[in-house]
Design an enzyme around this catalytic site. Sequence first.
Site, PDB file in Angstrom:
ATOM      1  N   ARG A  64      21.640 -86.986   9.372  1.00  0.00           N
ATOM      2  CA  ARG A  64      20.897 -88.110   9.232  1.00  0.00           C
ATOM      3  C   ARG A  64      19.722 -88.230   9.962  1.00  0.00           C
ATOM      4  O   ARG A  64      18.327 -88.265   9.560  1.00  0.00           O
ATOM      5  CB  ARG A  64      21.625 -89.401   9.356  1.00  0.00           C
ATOM      6  CG  ARG A  64      20.888 -90.771   9.071  1.00  0.00           C
ATOM      7  CD  ARG A  64      21.629 -91.649   9.201  1.00  0.00           C
ATOM      8  NE  ARG A  64      23.023 -91.792   8.480  1.00  0.00           N
ATOM      9  CZ  ARG A  64      22.922 -91.909   6.962  1.00  0.00           C
ATOM     10  NH1 ARG A  64      22.004 -92.149   6.024  1.00  0.00           N
ATOM     11  NH2 ARG A  64      24.350 -91.653   6.140  1.00  0.00           N
ATOM     12  N   HIS A 108      16.846-105.583  -2.805  1.00  0.00           N
ATOM     13  CA  HIS A 108      18.190-105.383  -3.227  1.00  0.00           C
ATOM     14  C   HIS A 108      18.458-106.499  -4.370  1.00  0.00           C
ATOM     15  O   HIS A 108      18.156-107.522  -4.582  1.00  0.00           O
ATOM     16  CB  HIS A 108      19.125-105.885  -1.894  1.00  0.00           C
ATOM     17  CG  HIS A 108      20.469-105.661  -2.297  1.00  0.00           C
ATOM     18  ND1 HIS A 108      21.169-104.281  -2.504  1.00  0.00           N
ATOM     19  CD2 HIS A 108      21.539-106.545  -2.659  1.00  0.00           C
ATOM     20  CE1 HIS A 108      22.317-104.554  -2.614  1.00  0.00           C
ATOM     21  NE2 HIS A 108      22.561-105.707  -2.711  1.00  0.00           N
ATOM     22  N   ASP A 140      16.815-103.849   8.797  1.00  0.00           N
ATOM     23  CA  ASP A 140      17.239-103.885  10.219  1.00  0.00           C
ATOM     24  C   ASP A 140      18.430-102.582  10.291  1.00  0.00           C
ATOM     25  O   ASP A 140      18.567-101.903   9.329  1.00  0.00           O
ATOM     26  CB  ASP A 140      17.886-105.076  10.721  1.00  0.00           C
ATOM     27  CG  ASP A 140      18.923-105.797  10.101  1.00  0.00           C
ATOM     28  OD1 ASP A 140      19.674-104.920   9.450  1.00  0.00           O
ATOM     29  OD2 ASP A 140      19.258-106.735  10.597  1.00  0.00           O
ATOM     30  N   GLU A 141      19.344-102.584  11.342  1.00  0.00           N
ATOM     31  CA  GLU A 141      20.145-101.438  11.723  1.00  0.00           C
ATOM     32  C   GLU A 141      21.257-101.576  10.513  1.00  0.00           C
ATOM     33  O   GLU A 141      22.174-100.723  10.706  1.00  0.00           O
ATOM     34  CB  GLU A 141      20.748-101.448  12.977  1.00  0.00           C
ATOM     35  CG  GLU A 141      19.669-100.813  14.087  1.00  0.00           C
ATOM     36  CD  GLU A 141      18.804-101.585  14.525  1.00  0.00           C
ATOM     37  OE1 GLU A 141      18.718-102.738  14.175  1.00  0.00           O
ATOM     38  OE2 GLU A 141      17.624-101.213  15.336  1.00  0.00           O
TER      39      GLU A 141
HETATM   40  C1  GRF Z   1      16.544-101.689  -7.842  1.00  0.00           C
HETATM   41  O1  GRF Z   1      17.395-102.281  -8.306  1.00  0.00           O
HETATM   42  C2  GRF Z   1      16.491-101.949  -6.405  1.00  0.00           C
HETATM   43  O2  GRF Z   1      16.707-103.143  -6.088  1.00  0.00           O
HETATM   44  C3  GRF Z   1      17.646-101.332  -5.563  1.00  0.00           C
HETATM   45  O3  GRF Z   1      17.482-100.153  -6.268  1.00  0.00           O
HETATM   46  C4  GRF Z   1      16.923-100.121  -7.659  1.00  0.00           C
HETATM   47  C5  GRF Z   1      15.735 -99.093  -7.699  1.00  0.00           C
HETATM   48  O4  GRF Z   1      15.022 -99.196  -9.078  1.00  0.00           O
HETATM   49  N1  GRF Z   1      17.417-101.198  -4.216  1.00  0.00           N
HETATM   50  P1  GRF Z   1      13.957 -98.399  -9.080  1.00  0.00           P
HETATM   51  O5  GRF Z   1      13.916 -96.909  -8.987  1.00  0.00           O
HETATM   52  O6  GRF Z   1      12.830 -99.144  -8.453  1.00  0.00           O
HETATM   53  O7  GRF Z   1      13.495 -98.544 -10.740  1.00  0.00           O
END
Ligand code: GRF
Length: 206
Positions: A64, A108, A140-141
């Site tokens: 990572r 998200h 954040d972390e």
């Molecule tokens: C989206 O649903 C976003 O919220 C999540 O991953 C997905 C990415 O979709 N973090 P895209 O690749 O932007 O179409």
Amino acid sequence: MIRLGILLSGRGSNFVAIANNIASGKLRAQIAIVISNFEDAGGIASAKARGLPTLVLPSKGQKRLEHDRAVVEALRGANVELVVLAGYLRLLSPWFVQQFPGKILNIHPSLLPAFPGLEAQRQALEYGVQYSGCTVHFVDEHLDHGPIVLQRAVPVLPSDDVHTLAERILIQEHLAYSEAIAIIAAANYRIEGRRVLQSAGRKPRP
Ligand code: GRF
């Protein structure tokens, strides 16, 4: 103009929405580089088609921290001011987060703190919530955890399956991400505890 570094792993529809808003003048920002950990990410093909600088840094088999170092080096090389995670399927190391304090955003597909992690739309549906949505937050972390810049809600309909709910949320994601980037670009906010408060009117003095 604020220089964005986009990190993505997949189809990149959020990246495309941001790029479209920049191209149409709705969002004042510049995409300095698009980086993916997967060579076949659809988002990389879209970025290339737009003539944007792209870089693939495969993460498979990499430690990572080593991978993060390579990504940070590339972001710095492109003079990135704001890192935008757009479907980047990799948890950033604490070291990475510290390299860009308060300058990494994620989106998200749920109303955080509900349903962090993978398959947020499925989690929401199975839990039986009547509203879900999307959250743009500072990174954040911890996973899907930093201060919330903005959220947009959508109803969960009785007829929904994961696919229809994800589609309804995605429409809001495409609006929310550019809106959040505009707030950060204008430095039109302050953070109190976990609260991101937009300051009305003028930019705060440096
Ligand atoms: C989206 O649903 C976003 O919220 C999540 O991953 C997905 C990415 O979709 N973090 P895209 O690749 O932007 O179409």
